[in-house]
Every structure is written in C-alpha cells, then in structure tokens.
Design an enzyme around this catalytic site. Structure first.
Site, PDB file in Angstrom:
ATOM      1  N   GLU A   1      -2.514   8.098  -5.367  1.00  0.00           N
ATOM      2  CA  GLU A   1      -3.152   7.466  -6.536  1.00  0.00           C
ATOM      3  C   GLU A   1      -4.276   8.358  -6.322  1.00  0.00           C
ATOM      4  O   GLU A   1      -5.781   8.099  -6.097  1.00  0.00           O
ATOM      5  CB  GLU A   1      -3.049   5.907  -6.008  1.00  0.00           C
ATOM      6  CG  GLU A   1      -1.471   5.579  -5.715  1.00  0.00           C
ATOM      7  CD  GLU A   1      -1.827   3.777  -5.300  1.00  0.00           C
ATOM      8  OE1 GLU A   1      -2.473   3.353  -5.712  1.00  0.00           O
ATOM      9  OE2 GLU A   1      -0.865   3.357  -5.083  1.00  0.00           O
TER      10      GLU A   1
ATOM     11  N   HIS B   1       0.128   0.739  -9.451  1.00  0.00           N
ATOM     12  CA  HIS B   1      -0.527  -0.641  -8.694  1.00  0.00           C
ATOM     13  C   HIS B   1      -1.218  -1.717  -9.155  1.00  0.00           C
ATOM     14  O   HIS B   1      -2.431  -1.969 -10.159  1.00  0.00           O
ATOM     15  CB  HIS B   1      -1.873   0.038  -8.120  1.00  0.00           C
ATOM     16  CG  HIS B   1      -2.803  -0.611  -7.083  1.00  0.00           C
ATOM     17  ND1 HIS B   1      -2.676   0.603  -6.387  1.00  0.00           N
ATOM     18  CD2 HIS B   1      -2.224  -1.827  -6.317  1.00  0.00           C
ATOM     19  CE1 HIS B   1      -2.983  -0.265  -4.572  1.00  0.00           C
ATOM     20  NE2 HIS B   1      -2.646  -1.247  -4.842  1.00  0.00           N
TER      21      HIS B   1
ATOM     22  N   ARG C   1       1.008  -0.918   0.075  1.00  0.00           N
ATOM     23  CA  ARG C   1       0.105  -0.005   0.186  1.00  0.00           C
ATOM     24  C   ARG C   1       0.932   1.586  -0.010  1.00  0.00           C
ATOM     25  O   ARG C   1       1.740   1.225   0.996  1.00  0.00           O
ATOM     26  CB  ARG C   1      -1.226   0.163   1.469  1.00  0.00           C
ATOM     27  CG  ARG C   1      -1.988  -0.581   1.248  1.00  0.00           C
ATOM     28  CD  ARG C   1      -3.350  -0.150  -0.038  1.00  0.00           C
ATOM     29  NE  ARG C   1      -4.136  -1.539   0.512  1.00  0.00           N
ATOM     30  CZ  ARG C   1      -4.476  -2.032  -0.651  1.00  0.00           C
ATOM     31  NH1 ARG C   1      -3.500  -2.774  -1.688  1.00  0.00           N
ATOM     32  NH2 ARG C   1      -5.826  -3.107  -0.794  1.00  0.00           N
TER      33      ARG C   1
END
Length: 304
Positions: A254, A274, A225
């Site tokens: 993000e 990601h 994360r």
C-alpha cells in the site's frame, strides 16, 4: 514544543495541540528521506498508516520525544529503534473498533450479494438480475481469526445476522466455540474474517496450505492488515475454485496496489483502499484521543 502531523489527521488534533501550547505543523504523507530532513526539529510526530517511522528516521530524530499513531496498528513504526532511542510510542487502539467492525460487515454483505459488480452493471444501463444472484448470511458459519475488540464486536454483529460464530483464539472465550489450532477451525467455515495484528507470527497465516484445508467455496474478508493473507495464494484459490470470493480493505503493498494479483478477479473480489477506520466519527475520535495523549505527555516534559 513542536509537533508534526502527517497523513491527513483530523483538524481537531491541531486544535488540541495548539490550545495546549504546542505548535502544530501539518504536512502531507512524507517519504523516508523527506522525513529525515525535518524530523529533528520536532518534539512529537503524529501519523496514521502511510508515513513510515523507520530506523533511519529515528536516527535523525534529534529532540523527538514521542510518536503518536492515530489508530491501532504500529507496523509502520520501528518499535525497536524507537525503544533504543528512548522515544515513547503510543496509539489510540479503541477508537476504530466500531468503524472497522461495521466495515467488515459491509464488505461481507457486498461480497455475498455482489453489490459492487451489480452496481457497475446497473450504471451501464443493464438490468441483469440473474447474473448477480447472491447468498444469505443467515445460517452460515463464520470463523473469526483473532478475537480482540474488533473480533468480538464482529461476532456480535454476525450473531445478529443469524450466523454461527466460531473463533480462533489462544484463550477460551465464554459463549463461543473456540479453537487454538488454525487447522481445526478452517474446514468449518463458510466465511473467514481476519482480525489479527501484523506480527512475524501472523504474516502469511492465510496461505495455500491453509486454503487447502478450508471448506470449498469459502469467502474470505480482511479488514485487518495487508500480508496476513498471501495475495498470490488467494488468487490461486480463486482461480482453482477453493475460494468463491475475497473482500479486502488492505493489501501487501500500500498504497501502490497495481501489482496485486487479486485485481485480476473483478467478479470475485471486492477491494477498497484501507477504509476500515475512515468514518467522520472515528477519525475525529482517534485524532482527539492521540492529540490529548501527546499533549499530556509533553506537558509533563517526559522523555520516556
């Protein structure tokens, strides 16, 4: 019954819901305001990691009974607000284990062998072998910070590469050297890979103080994360020689990563958007799992 699907969930989820008598509506990633306008008309919402279910959204949730998060993380959902509203929150934590573990190794290898930089150079027609001399994984020590499903599988893959595995975990793990204090494991590692959930206790766990304890030239990989590692501190470590490389799948902000200080180090950083669970197999698996869970829940007409 109606279900809203956002964030480009695999089509199999729509098929499963429709076959269960649940009307599925598919929309792109939604802002908080746009979601507030429509959320009240749905019994369920299925999402990935881009749409945020905030307290404001839940206050407008109307008849919403269940939130299904495709994948393992829940940090884009206000769990306390959902609990207060008696809205069930579920996820599919097992489906992305293989993909994320393999992705961790891909980033580790790309960082070690300077694959992205060498590829970019080759596409300009250059043959600059000496510039892209890398290093072996075999014989290096890797510290796995967080030892759940993904951390465990990464350990097995690293062992196959001949790496020495040490683990940061609050519980003892058979067959592995474990440390329950972060400061004890950091000086030992040539590589550090993060596999922690994002919680108030883990945000910023890799910061300048931690970096100062690490072996000089350490390489850091984050497929967990954004925010577990403080990006400005990673940049500081890169600039001052504490860290020789960073490979990251995730960012503090993000999807707008334009302000990340890591992007100032293209020769030392491998950065991707990601992609940890972004395989055909995994996206099918997790969408199927969460859709079946939601369908089962709604068919029983549960509220909580």
């Amino acid at each position: 019954m109606k279900a809203l699907l956002v964030d480009n969930i695999n089509d199999i989820a729509v098929e499963i819901l429709n076959n269960s008598g649940i009307e599925a509506t598919v929309l792109p990633t939604l802002s908080e305001d746009d979601l507030c306008k429509i959320i009240g008309g749905f019994d369920a919402v299925l999402l990935r990691n881009l749409t945020y279910i905030t307290k404001k959204v839940i206050q407008n949730a109307g008849k919403l009974k269940i939130i299904g998060r495709v994948g393992s993380g829940l940090d884009n959902i206000d769990l306390a607000a959902a609990d207060d509203a008696k809205i069930r929150v579920i996820n599919s934590p097992d489906g992305n284990t293989i993909a994320t573990s393999e992705h961790t190794m891909a980033l580790m290898l790309a960082l070690s062998r300077k694959i992205p930089q060498a590829c970019a150079s080759a596409f300009t027609g250059k043959w600059d072998r000496a510039r892209f001399t890398g290093n072996d994984l075999c014989g290096k020590t890797i510290g796995i910070i967080g030892f759940g499903r993904i951390g465990f599988r990464v350990a097995k893959l690293c062992e196959a590469f001949g790496m020495n595995v040490v683990v940061y975990s609050r519980r003892k793990i058979n067959d592995y050297t474990c440390f329950d204090r972060l400061e004890d494991i950091l000086p030992l590692c040539d590589y550090i890979t993060l596999h922690l959930p994002k919680t108030p206790d883990t945000v910023g766990i890799i910061n300048s103080d931690a970096i100062k304890l690490m072996k000089p030239g350490v390489k850091i990989i984050n497929c967990a994360r954004g925010g577990l590692a403080v990006e400005k501190d990673l940049a500081w470590g890169l600039e001052n020689g504490f860290i020789s490389g960073v490979a990251t799948d995730v960012f503090e902000s993000e999807p707008d990563i334009s302000a990340s200080p890591l992007l100032k180090f293209p020769d030392k950083v491998v950065a991707v958007p990601h992609l940890g669970a972004s395989t055909i197999e995994t996206q099918t698996k997790v969408a199927e799992e969460i859709a079946r869970k939601v369908a089962d829940f709604l068919s029983e007409n549960k509220r909580y």
